[in-house]
Design an enzyme around this catalytic site. Structure first.
Site, PDB file in Angstrom:
ATOM      1  N   LEU A 112       0.781  -1.093  -0.163  1.00 37.49           N
ATOM      2  CA  LEU A 112       0.021   0.102  -0.020  1.00 37.49           C
ATOM      3  C   LEU A 112       0.920   1.233   0.104  1.00 37.49           C
ATOM      4  O   LEU A 112       0.563   2.043  -0.749  1.00 37.49           O
ATOM      5  CB  LEU A 112      -1.016   0.190   1.185  1.00 37.49           C
ATOM      6  CG  LEU A 112      -2.162   0.978   1.353  1.00 37.49           C
ATOM      7  CD1 LEU A 112      -1.535   2.301   1.781  1.00 37.49           C
ATOM      8  CD2 LEU A 112      -2.743   1.249  -0.024  1.00 37.49           C
ATOM      9  N   ASN A 113       1.955   1.066   0.947  1.00 36.73           N
ATOM     10  CA  ASN A 113       2.917   2.332   0.785  1.00 36.73           C
ATOM     11  C   ASN A 113       3.371   2.304  -0.742  1.00 36.73           C
ATOM     12  O   ASN A 113       3.581   3.565  -1.237  1.00 36.73           O
ATOM     13  CB  ASN A 113       4.117   2.167   1.644  1.00 36.73           C
ATOM     14  CG  ASN A 113       3.694   1.822   3.159  1.00 36.73           C
ATOM     15  OD1 ASN A 113       2.480   2.431   3.509  1.00 36.73           O
ATOM     16  ND2 ASN A 113       4.394   0.985   4.030  1.00 36.73           N
ATOM     17  N   TYR A 165       2.232  -7.043  15.634  1.00 34.93           N
ATOM     18  CA  TYR A 165       1.090  -7.114  14.524  1.00 34.93           C
ATOM     19  C   TYR A 165      -0.092  -7.887  15.093  1.00 34.93           C
ATOM     20  O   TYR A 165      -0.123  -8.855  16.129  1.00 34.93           O
ATOM     21  CB  TYR A 165       1.534  -8.016  13.219  1.00 34.93           C
ATOM     22  CG  TYR A 165       2.748  -7.441  12.471  1.00 34.93           C
ATOM     23  CD1 TYR A 165       2.265  -6.664  11.442  1.00 34.93           C
ATOM     24  CD2 TYR A 165       4.039  -7.814  12.648  1.00 34.93           C
ATOM     25  CE1 TYR A 165       3.133  -5.958  10.843  1.00 34.93           C
ATOM     26  CE2 TYR A 165       4.684  -7.194  11.864  1.00 34.93           C
ATOM     27  CZ  TYR A 165       4.455  -6.229  10.944  1.00 34.93           C
ATOM     28  OH  TYR A 165       5.394  -5.578  10.016  1.00 34.93           O
ATOM     29  N   TRP A 166      -1.304  -7.626  14.854  1.00 38.54           N
ATOM     30  CA  TRP A 166      -2.520  -8.161  15.183  1.00 38.54           C
ATOM     31  C   TRP A 166      -3.316  -8.216  13.518  1.00 38.54           C
ATOM     32  O   TRP A 166      -4.129  -7.391  13.089  1.00 38.54           O
ATOM     33  CB  TRP A 166      -3.479  -7.395  16.121  1.00 38.54           C
ATOM     34  CG  TRP A 166      -2.936  -7.234  17.419  1.00 38.54           C
ATOM     35  CD1 TRP A 166      -3.029  -8.118  18.426  1.00 38.54           C
ATOM     36  CD2 TRP A 166      -1.924  -6.213  17.801  1.00 38.54           C
ATOM     37  NE1 TRP A 166      -2.357  -7.398  19.557  1.00 38.54           N
ATOM     38  CE2 TRP A 166      -1.413  -6.504  19.072  1.00 38.54           C
ATOM     39  CE3 TRP A 166      -1.120  -5.200  17.129  1.00 38.54           C
ATOM     40  CZ2 TRP A 166      -0.730  -5.855  19.850  1.00 38.54           C
ATOM     41  CZ3 TRP A 166      -0.422  -4.501  17.910  1.00 38.54           C
ATOM     42  CH2 TRP A 166       0.061  -4.774  19.151  1.00 38.54           C
ATOM     43  N   ARG A 188       9.130 -11.809   5.746  1.00 39.05           N
ATOM     44  CA  ARG A 188       8.746 -11.660   7.343  1.00 39.05           C
ATOM     45  C   ARG A 188       8.857 -13.028   7.940  1.00 39.05           C
ATOM     46  O   ARG A 188       7.807 -13.819   7.387  1.00 39.05           O
ATOM     47  CB  ARG A 188       7.561 -10.897   7.638  1.00 39.05           C
ATOM     48  CG  ARG A 188       7.620  -9.578   7.073  1.00 39.05           C
ATOM     49  CD  ARG A 188       8.690  -8.736   7.801  1.00 39.05           C
ATOM     50  NE  ARG A 188       8.727  -7.330   7.589  1.00 39.05           N
ATOM     51  CZ  ARG A 188       9.703  -7.047   6.497  1.00 39.05           C
ATOM     52  NH1 ARG A 188      10.582  -7.726   6.108  1.00 39.05           N
ATOM     53  NH2 ARG A 188       9.677  -5.421   6.266  1.00 39.05           N
ATOM     54  N   ALA A 222       9.062   2.026   5.682  1.00 41.94           N
ATOM     55  CA  ALA A 222       8.653   2.393   4.294  1.00 41.94           C
ATOM     56  C   ALA A 222      10.097   2.900   3.361  1.00 41.94           C
ATOM     57  O   ALA A 222       9.763   3.207   2.485  1.00 41.94           O
ATOM     58  CB  ALA A 222       7.597   3.169   4.115  1.00 41.94           C
ATOM     59  N   ASP A 225      10.090   0.263   0.622  1.00 40.46           N
ATOM     60  CA  ASP A 225       8.632   0.506  -0.088  1.00 40.46           C
ATOM     61  C   ASP A 225       8.725   1.573  -1.150  1.00 40.46           C
ATOM     62  O   ASP A 225       8.373   1.557  -2.246  1.00 40.46           O
ATOM     63  CB  ASP A 225       7.543   0.653   0.631  1.00 40.46           C
ATOM     64  CG  ASP A 225       7.532  -0.647   1.870  1.00 40.46           C
ATOM     65  OD1 ASP A 225       8.014  -1.576   1.365  1.00 40.46           O
ATOM     66  OD2 ASP A 225       6.897  -0.322   2.817  1.00 40.46           O
TER      67      ASP A 225
END
Length: 316
Positions: free
Chosen positions: A41-42, A112-113, A180, A268, A271
């Site tokens: 998205l970045n 993270y969730w 990751r 980012a 990115d």
């Protein structure tokens, strides 16, 4: 121009999450700040800002919920000029969330969730067959290791089969390795999937640290040899603050980054580099000039908090 008229469209596949920020040593609720971010998205936002809108539409491919934050996300993407016709809305799902803790040197830790986020299920939505049909005919598809890691094995196979159709139809696939380990579980699974997607890719945006985390220590020459052997025509090896390496047509070139006065947040960096590089290549610039454009944007981004800087802060 929109994604339903594919000429010039760059389809960017991935996941956007709610980004929470907390500075080192500050545990007060008032210190929390939320934004929206995610690796591809970045990249999509920066591509939309940099690409010639008369020639290229940037379309994001993902799924969101039907909640208010999902509404805000979609609206923010549209405000950036991103086509959201390939964004599915799943009533029983929510977007993922992550917290960034940044230390005094600008380095960050992520929490993270996202275990059941809407984006993980985009290939099971009602619009998925129509979106896959568009991807099979796409001129450009941009995705990352995370785009693949969040999918179930069956969904991943379906997407890779569609990307194979895309390549067979003359489309160009751009892959950012963005590895990751927690998302993959077993490194061998990730290595096999990366092998498959790189065989389909025309441009590989690789981060050296991620390559070494997945495959073990290797020289620049070994990374290039391993990747080019899979048929990738153009390789960019990102090395943080060190010069990046660009390989094309058997020629290796090193491109240094200009000095950055102050590093605030490295979120980012890769990115934004990849987005600026690809935007420059779409505009017909040679790889070395594209790498310089990538360094310029990444250097600006890491001087500010958050994954996506304000449009007014973009380098000229």
């Amino acid at each position: 121009m929109d994604a339903n008229n594919n000429a010039g469209t760059v389809f960017v596949i991935g996941e956007c999450m709610i980004e929470l920020q907390r500075a080192q040593g500050d545990s007060t609720a008032q210190a929390m700040d939320y934004r929206f971010g995610g690796d591809t998205l970045n990249a999509a936002v920066y591509l939309a800002r940099l690409a010639d809108a008369s020639r290229h539409c940037i379309a994001y491919v993902t799924a969101l919920g039907t909640d208010g934050l999902s509404d805000d996300m979609a609206a923010s993407w549209q405000a950036e000029g991103i086509d959201t016709s390939c964004v599915q809305r799943l009533a029983d799902k929510l977007p993922g969330m992550y917290l960034i803790e940044t230390d005094a040197d600008g380095e960050r830790r992520f929490h993270y969730w996202r275990g059941d986020s809407a984006a993980r299920h985009w290939l099971r939505g009602a619009q998925a067959p129509a979106i896959l049909a568009q991807l099979a005919q796409a001129p450009y598809v941009y995705l990352s290791g995370i785009s693949l890691a969040i999918l179930s094995p069956g969904d991943r196979d379906l997407l890779l089969a569609t990307l194979a159709q895309c390549k067979a139809n003359g489309g160009q696939i751009v892959f950012d390795n963005n590895y990751r380990p927690r998302l993959w579980g077993e490194a061998q699974v990730a290595a096999e999937v990366y092998h498959r997607v790189l065989q389909l890719s025309s441009l590989a945006l690789l981060t050296l640290d991620d390559e070494e985390a997945l495959y073990g220590p290797a020289s620049i020459e070994q990374v290039i040899a391993r990747t080019s052997a899979l048929g990738v025509a153009e390789i960019v090896l990102k090395r943080g603050g060190q010069p990046c390496i660009v390989w094309r047509d058997g020629v290796v070139e090193e491109v240094a980054a200009p000095p950055v006065a102050r590093v605030v947040d490295t979120t980012a960096a890769g990115d934004s580099f990849g987005a600026a590089y690809f935007a420059a290549r779409l505009a017909g610039q040679p790889p070395v000039d594209a790498a310089r454009a990538g360094h310029r944007l990444a250097g600006c981004v890491i001087g500010h908090r958050g994954a996506i800087i304000a449009r007014a802060l973009m380098p000229s």
